[in-house]
Enzyme design. Structure first.
Site, short mmCIF file in Angstrom:
data_model
loop_
_atom_site.label_atom_id
_atom_site.label_comp_id
_atom_site.label_asym_id
_atom_site.label_seq_id
_atom_site.Cartn_x
_atom_site.Cartn_y
_atom_site.Cartn_z
N HIS A 128 -16.76 3.46 -4.47
CA HIS A 128 -15.89 4.63 -4.26
C HIS A 128 -16.08 5.69 -5.34
O HIS A 128 -15.20 6.51 -5.56
CB HIS A 128 -14.42 4.21 -4.16
CG HIS A 128 -14.11 3.47 -2.90
ND1 HIS A 128 -12.83 3.03 -2.58
CD2 HIS A 128 -14.90 3.08 -1.86
CE1 HIS A 128 -12.87 2.42 -1.40
NE2 HIS A 128 -14.11 2.43 -0.96
N TYR B 57 -14.41 9.89 -1.88
CA TYR B 57 -13.49 9.50 -2.95
C TYR B 57 -13.62 10.36 -4.20
O TYR B 57 -12.72 10.36 -5.04
CB TYR B 57 -13.68 8.01 -3.29
CG TYR B 57 -13.25 7.11 -2.18
CD1 TYR B 57 -11.94 6.66 -2.08
CD2 TYR B 57 -14.14 6.72 -1.18
CE1 TYR B 57 -11.53 5.85 -1.04
CE2 TYR B 57 -13.75 5.91 -0.13
CZ TYR B 57 -12.44 5.48 -0.06
OH TYR B 57 -12.04 4.68 0.98
N ARG C 287 0.83 -1.20 0.00
CA ARG C 287 0.00 0.00 0.00
C ARG C 287 0.87 1.26 0.00
O ARG C 287 0.55 2.24 -0.68
CB ARG C 287 -0.92 0.00 1.22
CG ARG C 287 -1.79 1.25 1.33
CD ARG C 287 -2.70 1.20 2.54
NE ARG C 287 -3.54 2.37 2.61
CZ ARG C 287 -4.53 2.55 3.48
NH1 ARG C 287 -4.77 1.60 4.37
NH2 ARG C 287 -5.25 3.64 3.47
N ASN D 284 -10.75 -4.39 -1.22
CA ASN D 284 -10.62 -3.36 -2.25
C ASN D 284 -9.67 -3.76 -3.36
O ASN D 284 -8.75 -4.53 -3.14
CB ASN D 284 -10.10 -2.06 -1.61
CG ASN D 284 -11.19 -1.31 -0.89
OD1 ASN D 284 -12.31 -1.22 -1.36
ND2 ASN D 284 -10.86 -0.75 0.27
N CYS E 42 -19.33 -2.24 0.88
CA CYS E 42 -18.53 -1.09 1.26
C CYS E 42 -19.26 -0.38 2.40
O CYS E 42 -20.48 -0.49 2.52
CB CYS E 42 -18.35 -0.15 0.06
SG CYS E 42 -17.34 1.32 0.39
#
Length: 417
Positions: A194, A241, A90, A144, A164
């Site tokens: 998102h 987002y 990440r 995700n 989500c």
């Protein structure tokens, strides 16, 4: 009723377990199995999970294992919450795209594509093993990027629904602002994972979104980190987002000057795991609320209950479009309210989507299709095409460079690279 959690060693898991304990009348589990290759984390998380159940008087049995096949055997539902490559991957996703002036983020843009490429093959392998050991089990995907991963699962014929926490988060926040129960608030939530907008907020059948924005616009905008004027002009509440799209360059400047979210989460996870090892701890610690995933457990319990108890309740989920949004192909995966029963998720009718939103939805849907092809089939050219199609990249020079960077940072996770 048996539920298995793949990625059970996650620091998120006590939030989930707390929900299972509190909401046992909604989802009466008899067995919960936590599955994770990290045996050391499993011991810490599993021990706390047992203490949470014991404190709240839940009679269910909790166990943990690194053996996926044994863990999912006989499960009624399997929840996926894994992170391939961990926080280290990440960290890469959030940093190298910034060198091109593009957003570095774990679910969208070049970083989101990298995560999809690492994750889809692993999830599909897990799903095949679930199908062999528990062919009737439902897969609830919280991994995700949820839209792409859920599309991969559904396209391969798995019994899957994507989940989500954005919608339930808005429902709870709006209810608090309005002084009503969350159950009294229903959202006209539409878009992709998102990439969604709240186009109405109904209480007692009345749309209260205009007064919600008028009276609480400053607080909502501050939470989203977007200008209050944007809410007034659009007349809707976009998800957080959308900031990556509506304020891309400003976000890039921020990301270049501050610590990455991955670094913050890695430190938080270190502290959480230390807390989880305390044998006196028998509830989720306050620090966990800063980890993200608010109301994740409530959403997971509600969805799993609807699937296993055939309730027909309305949940906001990710599932096949099947004509719901007329401007998208049927096999696109959308995020909208749906009636959920033992046969799966059935999207409710959606009124025509305004061009301002439909254009971006269509654009990102095209990218997600190309991203899935790249994740399943591999190949540098497919990665390049997905990046070229993404509205946050979209230029030849950037797409070429980001393709090379993506492959360089992910070779250990991509068998074809």
């Amino acid at each position: 009723m048996k539920l298995a959690v793949v990625g059970g060693g996650s620091t998120y898991t006590p939030e989930l377990v707390d929900g299972f304990a509190r909401l046992r009348d909604v989802l009466p589990l008899t067995e919960l199995v936590l599955i994770d290759p990290a045996a050391d984390r499993l011991e810490l998380v599993g021990g706390l999970a047992r203490r949470i159940f014991a404190k709240q008087g839940h009679p269910g049995r909790i166990s943990w294992t690194s053996d996926l096949d044994a863990g999912v055997d006989g499960a009624d539902a399997v929840l996926l919450q894994l992170r391939v490559g961990g926080q280290a991957a990440r960290q890469q996703d959030e940093t190298w795209p910034l060198e091109c002036g593009c957003v570095g983020q774990e679910t969208t843009g070049a970083g989101g594509l990298a995560k999809a490429l690492r994750t889809v093959p692993v999830v599909l392998d897990i799903a095949e093993r679930v199908r062999r050991r528990s062919p009737d089990a439902w897969i609830v995907d919280f991994t995700n990027p949820v839209g792409i991963v859920t599309r991969a699962l559904l396209t391969a014929g798995h019994r899957a629904v994507g989940l989500c926490n954005v919608a339930i988060g808005f429902q709870r926040k709006f209810a608090a602002l309005l002084g009503v129960s969350p159950q009294d608030v229903s959202l006209e939530h539409v878009g992709l994972n998102h990439l969604t907008w709240e186009r109405s907020v109904r209480v007692g059948g009345k749309d209260v979104l205009p007064e919600l924005i008028a009276e609480h616009g400053e607080a909502i905008a501050a939470d989203l980190r977007m200008p209050r004027a944007l809410l007034d002009r659009l007349g809707v509440v976009p998800s957080y987002y959308l900031r990556y799209f509506y304020q891309h360059d400003a976000v890039v400047r921020e990301l270049r000057t501050g610590p990455s979210r991955a670094a913050e989460v890695a430190e938080m996870e270190r502290r959480l795991l230390a807390l989880y090892g305390d044998p006196a701890l028998d509830e989720k610690p306050e620090l966990l609320s800063r980890r993200g995933g608010a109301f994740y457990s409530e959403a997971a319990v509600a969805l799993t209950s609807s699937l296993l108890r055939d309730t027909g309740d309305v949940q906001v989920v990710n599932t096949f479009n099947d004509g719901t949004l007329s401007f998208l192909p049927d096999d696109a995966v959308i995020e909208v309210p749906a009636s959920v029963d033992a046969r799966g998720a059935h999207p409710l009718p959606v009124r025509p989507v305004e061009p301002l939103f439909a254009g971006l939805i269509g654009h990102v849907t095209a990218y997600e299709r190309l991203a899935l092809e790249a994740a399943v089939k591999g190949g540098r050219e497919r990665v390049f095409e997905a990046l070229l199609a993404h509205p946050l990249v979209g230029q030849i020079e950037y797409a070429d460079r980001l393709t090379d960077d993506l492959l360089a940072h992910n070779r250990e996770h991509l068998a074809w690279a």
